[in-house]
Design an enzyme around this catalytic site. Structure first.
Site, PDB file in Angstrom:
ATOM      1  N   PRO A   7      -7.491  -7.513  41.867  1.00 50.45           N
ATOM      2  CG  PRO A   7      -9.081  -7.575  43.569  1.00 50.45           C
ATOM      3  CD  PRO A   7      -7.642  -7.845  43.264  1.00 50.45           C
ATOM      4  CD  GLU A   8      -6.440  -4.614  36.242  1.00 47.52           C
ATOM      5  OE1 GLU A   8      -6.848  -3.875  35.337  1.00 47.52           O
ATOM      6  OE2 GLU A   8      -5.472  -5.385  36.093  1.00 47.52           O
ATOM      7  NE  ARG A  61       1.598 -12.611  49.088  1.00 48.55           N
ATOM      8  CZ  ARG A  61       2.101 -12.054  47.993  1.00 48.55           C
ATOM      9  NH1 ARG A  61       1.576 -12.336  46.821  1.00 48.55           N
ATOM     10  NH2 ARG A  61       3.114 -11.220  48.058  1.00 48.55           N
TER      11      ARG A  61
END
Ligand SMILES: [Zn+2]
Length: 287
Positions: free
Chosen positions: A2-3, A114
């Site tokens: 996500p930016e 993860r």
């Protein structure tokens, strides 16, 4: 990962659900996400504390707590943050890292398959040091052309790499760097200090336009990103170059080229529209 637009979307979704709420019975299922804080101190600080504000800094979610602490969560590759207004299903709990009760059935859940995401707990002084290491926010009202020029100054590195350098500019990652450079018609490999005044101004406009556009579409979901309500975003349907290697340029029809020569990241561009050297075969579509 996500930016800025994805994190901004999550913040806008969750801030109204979290502001003023008291945190109850925090549970931490995995400790490898913690940075500079022990499990015990995190849980003790959260329990009974209040969320005064949820904000964004760069790509990070910042919980300002009634105690003055800030809990900072970075979602990175596979993290998500959702407020569930009903009991969790087993699948939703499966990769839960942090769960916090909000009163009633409401629960804040940070999941991370993860576990590349991180949690920091910072006092005022540690927060100052943290935020001072990050560059300016391109959507802030006072972030003008002079500040953008200053952020690009003094480096011969490729403009695309510089745009993504969080110490110089906050929140732009690979997706929006690719998109902004295309929109501005700037060669991604051009040394940052060799951009002329026109190109620099066009690039700042383009950075802002793609970030605003992506926020309006609630972010880009290529793989894992979900909004604060657990839905995919919509900007993946508006992308001009990112994830479109080998497809025709929307402006001129030339086949988009892809290279990994800039910092090992995938760069997709149109050599005709972006003024790179028009060598046939440069950057074959090896995505
Ligand atoms: Zn083109």
């Amino acid at each position: 990962m996500p930016e800025l637009p994805e994190v901004e979307t999550i913040v806008r979704d969750l801030a109204p659900l979290l502001a003023g709420r008291t945190l109850h019975q925090p549970q931490l299922h995995k400790t490898d996400v913690l940075r500079g804080v022990s499990r015990r101190r995190l849980l003790r600080t959260l329990d009974g504390n209040r969320v005064d504000q949820l904000t964004r800094r760069a790509k990070h979610l910042v919980f300002l707590l009634g105690s003055g602490h800030r809990m900072v969560i970075q979602l990175r590759m596979t993290g998500s943050l959702v407020v569930h207004r009903r009991p969790l299903r087993a699948a939703e709990r499966r990769y839960a890292v942090l769960e916090v009760g909000l009163g009633g059935a409401d629960r804040l859940v940070f999941r991370d398959v993860r576990r590349l995401g991180t949690i920091h707990l910072l006092d005022e002084r540690a927060w100052r040091a943290y935020t001072d290491r990050i560059g300016g926010e391109p959507l802030d009202a006072d972030f003008d052309l002079a500040r953008f020029r200053a952020a690009l100054e003094g480096t011969t590195q490729a403009i695309k790499k510089v745009l993504m350098d969080q110490r110089r500019l906050a929140g732009v990652g690979n997706i929006y760097a690719n998109e902004a450079l295309f929109l501005a018609g700037v060669d991604p490999s051009r040394p940052a200090n060799r951009l002329d005044a026109d190109a620099t101004a066009r690039l700042l406009d383009a950075v802002r336009a793609v970030l605003h556009g992506a926020i309006g579409a609630r972010g880009t979901t290529v793989r894992d990103y979900r909004t604060g309500t657990g839905q995919p975003g919509g900007y993946q349907f508006a992308l001009h170059v990112y994830d479109r290697a080998g497809e025709p340029c929307v402006r001129c029809g030339t086949r988009l080229a892809t290279t990994h020569a800039i910092d090992g990241r995938q760069t997709t561009f149109c050599w005709r529209c972006q003024g790179g050297p028009p060598a046939p075969g440069r950057g074959t579509a090896d995505a």
